[in-house]
Write a protein that holds these residues in place. Structure first.
Motif, short mmCIF file in Angstrom:
data_model
loop_
_atom_site.label_atom_id
_atom_site.label_comp_id
_atom_site.label_asym_id
_atom_site.label_seq_id
_atom_site.Cartn_x
_atom_site.Cartn_y
_atom_site.Cartn_z
N VAL A 65 30.65 32.17 39.39
CA VAL A 65 30.68 32.69 38.02
C VAL A 65 29.29 32.74 37.42
O VAL A 65 28.54 31.76 37.46
N HIS A 66 28.95 33.91 36.87
CA HIS A 66 27.77 34.08 36.03
C HIS A 66 28.29 34.36 34.63
O HIS A 66 29.12 35.27 34.45
N CYS A 118 34.40 41.59 31.29
CA CYS A 118 34.18 40.85 32.54
C CYS A 118 34.41 41.74 33.74
O CYS A 118 35.16 42.72 33.68
N ARG A 119 33.78 41.35 34.85
CA ARG A 119 33.90 42.07 36.11
C ARG A 119 34.19 41.08 37.22
O ARG A 119 33.45 40.10 37.39
N LEU A 120 35.25 41.34 37.96
CA LEU A 120 35.69 40.47 39.05
C LEU A 120 35.68 41.27 40.34
O LEU A 120 36.20 42.39 40.39
N MET A 121 35.10 40.70 41.39
CA MET A 121 34.98 41.44 42.66
C MET A 121 34.98 40.48 43.83
O MET A 121 34.63 39.30 43.69
N ALA A 132 28.47 38.78 31.62
CA ALA A 132 27.14 39.01 32.18
C ALA A 132 27.13 40.35 32.92
O ALA A 132 28.19 40.90 33.25
N GLY A 133 25.93 40.85 33.21
CA GLY A 133 25.81 42.12 33.90
C GLY A 133 25.44 41.95 35.36
O GLY A 133 25.17 40.83 35.83
#
Length: 263
Positions: free
Chosen positions: A25-26, A236-239, A165-166
């Motif tokens: 996680v960031h 948020c972005r999850l990958m 975060a980006g």
């Protein structure tokens, strides 16, 4: 309404956080909005979403323990360099705080049972059953490569969550840099612990460059490999980390202009 541990956990599950997974996680707490319980509640929510078999990983880097000759924000006078090299305390994974990683990461670092890798510049901390596996064996000259926690997350088929975060903060893209053929290299320096207390040491490592990480991230999102949603007020972005890194190796190899000059 304020955000709480339970509402944040619900948002994380809805986003797709996998129960029992390893999650890097960031984060930006300010992007999440007002949270009842602040960073502690955010960490609790992350652990709730992961469940007892999941492992939470965060960057706990210490960019102030670097060679002062490379400092730019702000720079320091050259006459200070030998004083800093001679007196910077040696990195201690228990005592040395992280810098500029955010209050959520620093909260994880001090969490009961947390483990931290022993790298003087780019350590990571982890909480959960796989924590020891993630942080053990972090090589000095493999800051963000195969023998770092990033490589461990890849081998464990973990995920990456950008919590407000980006992609410019997405450290897993550095792992892709290490996998490029003949990446440019530079000399690093840090204070480390020794039998005599501390020493200043130097080593060659990959010359990392995050200037095009936003472009890599945008291109990866075009493959529909990223789930985008809200956790609290944060976008948020999850990958999956493996998919991201594999894609980035190809993208960087095709689009990045080689840098030949050593630093």
């Amino acid at each position: 309404m304020p955000h709480t541990r339970s509402t944040l956990a619900e948002d994380l599950v809805a986003l797709g956080v996998r129960r029992g997974s390893v999650l890097l996680v960031h984060s930006s707490l300010s992007a999440v909005g007002w949270v009842c319980g602040g960073p502690v509640a955010v960490v609790q929510a992350l652990l709730d979403a992961l469940g007892p078999d999941g492992t939470l990983v965060v960057p706990t880097h210490t960019p102030d323990n670097t060679d002062p000759a490379s400092w730019r924000h702000p720079p320091v006078p050259e006459s200070w360099w030998p004083v800093i090299r001679a007196n910077m305390p040696g990195f201690d994974p228990v005592l040395t705080p992280s810098r500029w990683m955010g209050v959520v990461a620093e909260t994880v670092r001090t969490w009961p049972g947390a483990r931290r890798s022993d790298h003087p510049q780019v350590s990571f901390a982890a909480v959960g059953p796989a924590a020891e596996t993630v942080v053990t064996g972090h090589q000095l000259d493999e800051m963000l490569g195969e023998h770092s926690p990033l490589g461990a997350v890849y081998r464990l088929d973990g995920d990456v969550l950008l919590l407000g975060a980006g992609h410019d903060s997405n450290t897993s893209l550095h792992l892709a840099e290490y996998r490029l053929p003949d990446p440019p290299r530079r000399w690093e320096g840090s204070a480390v612990r020794s039998n005599d207390g501390r020493i200043w040491t130097r080593w060659p490592d990959v010359d990392t460059d995050e200037s095009d990480f936003d472009q890599v991230g945008d291109a990866f999102e075009g493959t529909r490999g990223v789930r985008i949603g809200r956790v609290g007020a944060a976008e948020c972005r999850l990958m999956r980390q493996r998919a991201l890194v594999d894609f980035a190796v190809d993208w960087l190899g095709t689009n990045r202009t080689p840098r030949d000059a050593p630093r």
